[in-house]
Write an enzyme that holds these catalytic residues in place. Sequence first.
Site, short mmCIF file in Angstrom:
data_model
loop_
_atom_site.label_atom_id
_atom_site.label_comp_id
_atom_site.label_asym_id
_atom_site.label_seq_id
_atom_site.Cartn_x
_atom_site.Cartn_y
_atom_site.Cartn_z
N HIS B 98 7.99 3.58 11.36
CA HIS B 98 8.16 4.37 12.60
C HIS B 98 9.34 5.30 12.40
O HIS B 98 10.40 4.87 11.95
CB HIS B 98 8.41 3.44 13.78
CG HIS B 98 8.81 4.17 15.03
ND1 HIS B 98 8.11 5.26 15.51
CD2 HIS B 98 9.84 3.98 15.89
CE1 HIS B 98 8.70 5.69 16.61
NE2 HIS B 98 9.75 4.95 16.87
N ASP B 123 -6.03 15.33 2.14
CA ASP B 123 -5.86 14.42 1.00
C ASP B 123 -5.45 13.02 1.46
O ASP B 123 -5.66 12.05 0.74
CB ASP B 123 -4.80 14.96 0.04
CG ASP B 123 -5.40 15.98 -0.93
OD1 ASP B 123 -6.63 16.06 -1.05
OD2 ASP B 123 -4.62 16.71 -1.56
#
Lengths: 243, 243, 243, 243
Positions: B98, B123
């Site tokens: 986070h 990707d």
Amino acid sequence: MPEREIRALQERVYRANMALRELGLVVATFGNVSGIHRPSGTVAIKPSGVVYDELSPESMVLVDLDNRVVEGTLNPSSDTRTHVRLYARFPEIGGIVHTHSKYATAWAQARRALPCFGTTHADIFYGEVPCTAVMRDEQISRDYEEETAVQILETFERWDYRSTPGVLVACHGPFTWGNTPAQAVYHSQVLEYVAEMALASLLLTPELGGIKKSLLDKHYLRKHGADAYYGQKSPGAGRDEPG
Amino acid sequence: MPEREIRALQERVYRANMALRELGLVVATFGNVSGIHRPSGTVAIKPSGVVYDELSPESMVLVDLDNRVVEGTLNPSSDTRTHVRLYARFPEIGGIVHTHSKYATAWAQARRALPCFGTTHADIFYGEVPCTAVMRDEQISRDYEEETAVQILETFERWDYRSTPGVLVACHGPFTWGNTPAQAVYHSQVLEYVAEMALASLLLTPELGGIKKSLLDKHYLRKHGADAYYGQKSPGAGRDEPG
Amino acid sequence: MPEREIRALQERVYRANMALRELGLVVATFGNVSGIHRPSGTVAIKPSGVVYDELSPESMVLVDLDNRVVEGTLNPSSDTRTHVRLYARFPEIGGIVHTHSKYATAWAQARRALPCFGTTHADIFYGEVPCTAVMRDEQISRDYEEETAVQILETFERWDYRSTPGVLVACHGPFTWGNTPAQAVYHSQVLEYVAEMALASLLLTPELGGIKKSLLDKHYLRKHGADAYYGQKSPGAGRDEPG
Amino acid sequence: MPEREIRALQERVYRANMALRELGLVVATFGNVSGIHRPSGTVAIKPSGVVYDELSPESMVLVDLDNRVVEGTLNPSSDTRTHVRLYARFPEIGGIVHTHSKYATAWAQARRALPCFGTTHADIFYGEVPCTAVMRDEQISRDYEEETAVQILETFERWDYRSTPGVLVACHGPFTWGNTPAQAVYHSQVLEYVAEMALASLLLTPELGGIKKSLLDKHYLRKHGADAYYGQKSPGAGRDEPG
């Protein structure tokens, strides 16, 4: 003045000034940090216009609450009168920072209060960071730095300086404060960071409003006040101040 | 708990936390990485509000899947309940990150999903990175960190957490995950990078739409799944995780 | 293959790849440089998905103009077929660079050609840097990297690759080329720089047009061609390539 | 030429050129600093197109006010004629800087004068920084660098070069000047900084106007002229020039 405590204050103020530069919050000499020794009413502040590489703890000028230099051969920061006036009116603060950091200054130049768009902001500032009115001509012709404090204090008639530890001075730049010089620097760092994110947020959603009161309360009170639970209770690990 | 494996986990989680800072993805102490030892259900996570210079592998707090500290004297990250809940519901992940990284957070603050505008994004993330709903007041008044996980999990009822290894929590910031803590950090790094490019792309072409499905498939599947051909087959050279 | 020249090529290509990272033009492993030894038709190129810290001159993979690896145990960059095809069709170039640098990629994602707004641009690129069309579905289903070259070559039917040493591949990112790998890196560096300035210029003046032909000619020809007078005539001091 | 003074000038000009790079104001070799020895009319200037790592005090080329090289084997900067012409017409300056710094150049490319939006700007530049007209075709076909000076000088028929120590050359980039090469670099640094903040301010408040005359006067005159009170009176601590 108790010698040892004053030297420790100068050391803290010196370190906080150097931290300002390391954090990328100043360009050239545009920025200053002060700290206060409350028992004696002594303020230590960066000298005016001296390059950072030539600063030292001893070069932090000592002034009293009447703006008189009580120790030091250098002129104190040209913003000293603003700092001193804020110390007199905000009794719980121990340090003040003024910078021209890019994004906080951009908001100040745009003469807009900084809305609280997210929890990064809400963790430190309990709602929007206000922007002062533009200084009136009769104020400019009086003592400019004194009147800068007046502008800030007029704004804080409607705000609580303890839960909103910073302000944008219109056409000028940010001031922040805190319990210590280091905490005031930390508030300047977070203010700059959220000011940058807020501009990007507005570019994505131009009509964006601030976060709702319930979320603001939750985040601010997670870190502040009697029920705070963020951080460590043990000494050496602060609640909202890193180091 | 198998001692050696847990120590290795703490080491990996520590390194991943330090990498977050080196990559410029955190301001102050705003960010955390965790990792899980699946056999014992033990999570290692950064302690709450401790400055980076004072972190060490041993200071990574160990908690179980019921949020109980099983080792360590420091409080775990205030976001621990969010991490733990995600580990319980996303069985194939080994690390969670986070951050309040600037541009990913700006999108979260703007309460907008991040569209896939190009192959850099495709990707790693198979299509747009979703943004959760803003938390409802009754959720905020309950366990806030637990409810943050609820917000994420509600969003992922309509997404596959394996091909979309990240989310924007509205008004808050990004979470990412991966097979390992290091891969989760990598996903945070790429998320921040594509979030910044996406804003710039929108400023150039405000009505810009995401890339078409055929191109998305080509790029994502070039790196993921049975027919992937990017990178090296030999050990020591990963497919989508550098180092 | 003449051993010594090939080793020197690998060394140059290795250094150019490392320079990409030092210049901040790559995130993670997203970028690659190649160079060609024209007499033998040998291309040295970065291996696929290997982290920068593990690269060495010897790890630069050698391939021939039919895309066959002629030396090296690692897979060459997944973009190798694009590079090789460009070498075959652009006979005067000696190095090629592909990056996902932020602003050049933002323009590519926005599917816009980069206009020439000033002399920084005009010194290197003789007019706008084109953006390819978005790849058609039938191309995507064929050899993707080969078709990326096809997209570029179709664009350059209307441009001169010698005076426009770069292109934006739509939804993807920039390719640049030059006499040497180092010069190709230099062109990527300038392309990124002018791409960032061009976005800022457009934000200031949304309807801004490119500079006029007379100024473009003056600046480009100051550095290129028979009448160039920028830089030094002596060896060791290049005209438009630093180092 | 008095040998010792000229060597000292070369040393100052060399240091100022290196400072440009350290401050992030140049990309590749795009930037140059010069200084003048007024008694002998000798200008020291960076050689053209030489990479920074190869510069030395001795490599600063010496030219006279007729643009003739009086010492040095390298070609002087291609912008030398612009510098020399400005020295001839601005008798009180001792150093000139030209850069392609990002945001100042973006304003120049957008062909807009830089308004004074705040006190950071007002401390150095007494009002807006003008942008020249775009060069006319007949000028371009003459001596281009000479005509760049003509563009600047035409603009300064309506401005005072002493209180506005810089200009944006349309479609090109900024020039600044000062009492010394170091001060001219300082002015380039502040110009870039305020150019970046001004763009951000405009994005926040598109219709933003410059600060009012009374505030401009107050700030500029706080640092300049007989009544200046910013900084130190003692030697070694400058008024508006750090170091």
